[in-house]
Design a protein around this motif. Structure first.
Motif, PDB file in Angstrom:
ATOM      1  N   ARG A  68      10.339  -9.442   3.677  1.00 21.39           N
ATOM      2  CA  ARG A  68      10.008  -9.636   2.257  1.00 21.39           C
ATOM      3  C   ARG A  68       8.603 -10.209   2.090  1.00 21.39           C
ATOM      4  O   ARG A  68       7.826  -9.736   1.265  1.00 21.39           O
ATOM      5  CB  ARG A  68      11.038 -10.549   1.582  1.00 21.39           C
ATOM      6  CG  ARG A  68      10.784 -10.697   0.081  1.00 21.39           C
ATOM      7  CD  ARG A  68      11.926 -11.381  -0.625  1.00 21.39           C
ATOM      8  NE  ARG A  68      12.046 -12.794  -0.319  1.00 21.39           N
ATOM      9  CZ  ARG A  68      11.250 -13.739  -0.832  1.00 21.39           C
ATOM     10  NH1 ARG A  68      10.249 -13.419  -1.631  1.00 21.39           N
ATOM     11  NH2 ARG A  68      11.455 -15.006  -0.528  1.00 21.39           N
ATOM     12  N   PHE A  69       8.265 -11.220   2.896  1.00 18.99           N
ATOM     13  CA  PHE A  69       6.916 -11.798   2.792  1.00 18.99           C
ATOM     14  C   PHE A  69       5.855 -10.768   3.147  1.00 18.99           C
ATOM     15  O   PHE A  69       4.796 -10.710   2.521  1.00 18.99           O
ATOM     16  CB  PHE A  69       6.785 -13.015   3.722  1.00 18.99           C
ATOM     17  CG  PHE A  69       7.431 -14.268   3.172  1.00 18.99           C
ATOM     18  CD1 PHE A  69       7.721 -14.397   1.829  1.00 18.99           C
ATOM     19  CD2 PHE A  69       7.739 -15.331   4.017  1.00 18.99           C
ATOM     20  CE1 PHE A  69       8.319 -15.544   1.318  1.00 18.99           C
ATOM     21  CE2 PHE A  69       8.333 -16.494   3.522  1.00 18.99           C
ATOM     22  CZ  PHE A  69       8.625 -16.595   2.174  1.00 18.99           C
ATOM     23  N   SER A  70       6.134  -9.969   4.165  1.00 21.68           N
ATOM     24  CA  SER A  70       5.172  -8.955   4.607  1.00 21.68           C
ATOM     25  C   SER A  70       4.905  -7.941   3.482  1.00 21.68           C
ATOM     26  O   SER A  70       3.761  -7.586   3.204  1.00 21.68           O
ATOM     27  CB  SER A  70       5.708  -8.265   5.856  1.00 21.68           C
ATOM     28  OG  SER A  70       4.782  -7.346   6.346  1.00 21.68           O
ATOM     29  N   PHE A  71       5.986  -7.484   2.823  1.00 21.63           N
ATOM     30  CA  PHE A  71       5.821  -6.562   1.691  1.00 21.63           C
ATOM     31  C   PHE A  71       5.058  -7.238   0.555  1.00 21.63           C
ATOM     32  O   PHE A  71       4.178  -6.643  -0.069  1.00 21.63           O
ATOM     33  CB  PHE A  71       7.181  -6.063   1.181  1.00 21.63           C
ATOM     34  CG  PHE A  71       7.639  -4.794   1.835  1.00 21.63           C
ATOM     35  CD1 PHE A  71       7.005  -3.582   1.565  1.00 21.63           C
ATOM     36  CD2 PHE A  71       8.709  -4.792   2.716  1.00 21.63           C
ATOM     37  CE1 PHE A  71       7.425  -2.398   2.171  1.00 21.63           C
ATOM     38  CE2 PHE A  71       9.132  -3.616   3.327  1.00 21.63           C
ATOM     39  CZ  PHE A  71       8.492  -2.410   3.058  1.00 21.63           C
ATOM     40  N   GLU A  72       5.388  -8.490   0.287  1.00 17.81           N
ATOM     41  CA  GLU A  72       4.744  -9.200  -0.823  1.00 17.81           C
ATOM     42  C   GLU A  72       3.248  -9.357  -0.574  1.00 17.81           C
ATOM     43  O   GLU A  72       2.421  -9.133  -1.468  1.00 17.81           O
ATOM     44  CB  GLU A  72       5.400 -10.572  -1.012  1.00 17.81           C
ATOM     45  CG  GLU A  72       4.968 -11.252  -2.286  1.00 17.81           C
ATOM     46  CD  GLU A  72       5.697 -12.577  -2.540  1.00 17.81           C
ATOM     47  OE1 GLU A  72       5.218 -13.318  -3.411  1.00 17.81           O
ATOM     48  OE2 GLU A  72       6.712 -12.856  -1.885  1.00 17.81           O
ATOM     49  N   VAL A  73       2.882  -9.731   0.650  1.00 16.96           N
ATOM     50  CA  VAL A  73       1.451  -9.864   0.988  1.00 16.96           C
ATOM     51  C   VAL A  73       0.763  -8.504   0.832  1.00 16.96           C
ATOM     52  O   VAL A  73      -0.323  -8.401   0.252  1.00 16.96           O
ATOM     53  CB  VAL A  73       1.274 -10.419   2.422  1.00 16.96           C
ATOM     54  CG1 VAL A  73      -0.186 -10.334   2.863  1.00 16.96           C
ATOM     55  CG2 VAL A  73       1.754 -11.866   2.500  1.00 16.96           C
ATOM     56  N   ALA A  74       1.419  -7.438   1.334  1.00 23.72           N
ATOM     57  CA  ALA A  74       0.846  -6.084   1.243  1.00 23.72           C
ATOM     58  C   ALA A  74       0.623  -5.679  -0.223  1.00 23.72           C
ATOM     59  O   ALA A  74      -0.441  -5.174  -0.592  1.00 23.72           O
ATOM     60  CB  ALA A  74       1.771  -5.091   1.933  1.00 23.72           C
ATOM     61  N   GLU A  75       1.622  -5.927  -1.061  1.00 20.96           N
ATOM     62  CA  GLU A  75       1.532  -5.551  -2.487  1.00 20.96           C
ATOM     63  C   GLU A  75       0.429  -6.332  -3.182  1.00 20.96           C
ATOM     64  O   GLU A  75      -0.362  -5.768  -3.958  1.00 20.96           O
ATOM     65  CB  GLU A  75       2.889  -5.798  -3.159  1.00 20.96           C
ATOM     66  CG  GLU A  75       3.976  -4.848  -2.686  1.00 20.96           C
ATOM     67  CD  GLU A  75       5.386  -5.429  -2.727  1.00 20.96           C
ATOM     68  OE1 GLU A  75       6.316  -4.693  -2.355  1.00 20.96           O
ATOM     69  OE2 GLU A  75       5.574  -6.610  -3.121  1.00 20.96           O
ATOM     70  N   LYS A  76       0.356  -7.638  -2.899  1.00 19.60           N
ATOM     71  CA  LYS A  76      -0.668  -8.471  -3.543  1.00 19.60           C
ATOM     72  C   LYS A  76      -2.063  -8.114  -3.063  1.00 19.60           C
ATOM     73  O   LYS A  76      -3.027  -8.167  -3.831  1.00 19.60           O
ATOM     74  CB  LYS A  76      -0.361  -9.953  -3.317  1.00 19.60           C
ATOM     75  CG  LYS A  76       0.833 -10.416  -4.163  1.00 19.60           C
ATOM     76  CD  LYS A  76       1.131 -11.886  -4.029  1.00 19.60           C
ATOM     77  CE  LYS A  76       2.181 -12.284  -5.065  1.00 19.60           C
ATOM     78  NZ  LYS A  76       2.637 -13.672  -4.901  1.00 19.60           N
ATOM     79  N   ARG A  77      -2.182  -7.748  -1.799  1.00 19.93           N
ATOM     80  CA  ARG A  77      -3.501  -7.343  -1.283  1.00 19.93           C
ATOM     81  C   ARG A  77      -3.986  -6.061  -1.955  1.00 19.93           C
ATOM     82  O   ARG A  77      -5.190  -5.831  -2.058  1.00 19.93           O
ATOM     83  CB  ARG A  77      -3.447  -7.170   0.237  1.00 19.93           C
ATOM     84  CG  ARG A  77      -3.477  -8.520   0.963  1.00 19.93           C
ATOM     85  CD  ARG A  77      -3.720  -8.375   2.441  1.00 19.93           C
ATOM     86  NE  ARG A  77      -4.976  -7.705   2.725  1.00 19.93           N
ATOM     87  CZ  ARG A  77      -5.409  -7.394   3.944  1.00 19.93           C
ATOM     88  NH1 ARG A  77      -4.670  -7.702   4.994  1.00 19.93           N
ATOM     89  NH2 ARG A  77      -6.555  -6.783   4.121  1.00 19.93           N
ATOM     90  N   LEU A  78      -3.047  -5.242  -2.423  1.00 19.45           N
ATOM     91  CA  LEU A  78      -3.426  -4.004  -3.120  1.00 19.45           C
ATOM     92  C   LEU A  78      -3.607  -4.223  -4.626  1.00 19.45           C
ATOM     93  O   LEU A  78      -3.894  -3.296  -5.362  1.00 19.45           O
ATOM     94  CB  LEU A  78      -2.361  -2.932  -2.885  1.00 19.45           C
ATOM     95  CG  LEU A  78      -2.313  -2.350  -1.460  1.00 19.45           C
ATOM     96  CD1 LEU A  78      -1.031  -1.553  -1.256  1.00 19.45           C
ATOM     97  CD2 LEU A  78      -3.524  -1.477  -1.176  1.00 19.45           C
TER      98      LEU A  78
END
Length: 299
Positions: free
Chosen positions: A60-70
């Protein structure tokens, strides 16, 4: 968006995904990994919902970081704190979030087969963050990415996957993807943790650690209760990657693990950050991989 476009943008599993499509995700992840700017405006104005009906921290954290970076706006939804606990169905919850205007749904759930059903009726792209013991596509993609960075090519690579194959979605997604690239996959598992429906050779622990990639799976210690594991100590002795066993690993080989790690059960604590271990780099590679997958879903 048509149903065909939705299916092309969704990522439900790697079994049905073509080699070229997988390769394009890996290439795009390399682009994001090497991009000097940390936060982008690529997906500004989009809302991503992370819907976790099963516990997860790292994914979940990995997806969240990825989404926020985009540049996307992020909604995190945890079943334990939701009306699913009060009896609302997973389908109703996902439909509710869809009707509120999300643009992509990242979803983790236990029931096998439900994700495919949801994808037929939900009108936004869905990304599988792990469904039952069926598939975990983004984990396998980051695993392939890690191997490709190490070896350059996946063809002919010998990969051993060791542990509870029966309950492992990671083993399945890796198997489906690696075979498309011409890698040789073998499994190593106790008799009661083998998945005989998968056409894969089973090897001994001594043979398994001779591979180019030695991938350990997390032992679900809760299986103690069902008697699948007699004791953590006995499991370590027979199927754990111990410091002693690791001395037999080839100099060019790498050690992998999807994490979280049970130190001193499936792998000794001293090996987690061993020079040949790629356990933390795998986690690092999860962010650019998930950036590529979310971007693919939305553009």
């Amino acid at each position: 968006m048509t149903l065909t476009q939705l299916k092309q943008r969704s990522l439900l599993g790697l079994k049905e995904l073509g080699r070229d499509e997988i390769e394009s995700i890996l290439d795009r992840a390399a682009y994001w990994e090497n991009h000097p700017v940390k936060i982008h405006k690529e997906l500004q104005g989009n809302i991503a919902a992370n819907m976790f009906f099963e516990n997860s921290t790292r994914t979940r954290f990995s997806f969240e970081v990825a989404e926020k970076r985009l540049g996307a706006e992020v909604i995190n939804f945890a079943a334990a704190a939701s009306s699913v606990e009060k009896g609302e169905s997973i389908y109703d919850t996902v439909r509710t979030l869809e009707s509120m205007g999300i643009d992509v749904g990242v979803i983790r759930l236990k029931p096998i087969g439900l994700l495919a059903e949801l994808a037929e009726s939900i009108k936004v792209p869905l990304v599988n963050a792990g469904d039952g013991n069926n598939e975990h596509p983004t984990q396998a993609l980051l695993d392939l990415y890690t191997m490709r960075k190490q070896f350059g090519n996946l063809a002919g690579l010998n990969v051993s996957i060791i542990g509870d194959i029966l309950h492992s979605r990671v083993a399945r997604s890796n198997l489906y993807a690696l075979r498309k690239f011409g890698a040789n996959v073998s499994f190593c598992a106790p008799q009661n943790m083998q998945a005989r429906e998968l056409d894969v050779p089973y090897v001994t622990m001594d043979e398994a650690i001779k591979a180019d990639v030695v991938m350990m799976l997390r032992v679900q210690l809760e299986r103690h209760d069902s008697g699948m594991i007699k004791s953590a100590e006995e499991y370590r002795e027979q199927y754990g990657l111990t410091v002693e066993r690791a001395k037999s690993i080839a100099d060019h080989a790498i050690i992998m693990h999807p994490a979280p790690v049970n130190r001193n059960v499936e792998i000794d604590g001293d090996l987690v950050e061993h020079p040949q271990s790629r356990i933390f780099p795998q986690m690092e590679n999860g962010v650019p991989i998930r950036m590529a997958v979310i971007e693919r879903a939305l553009t």
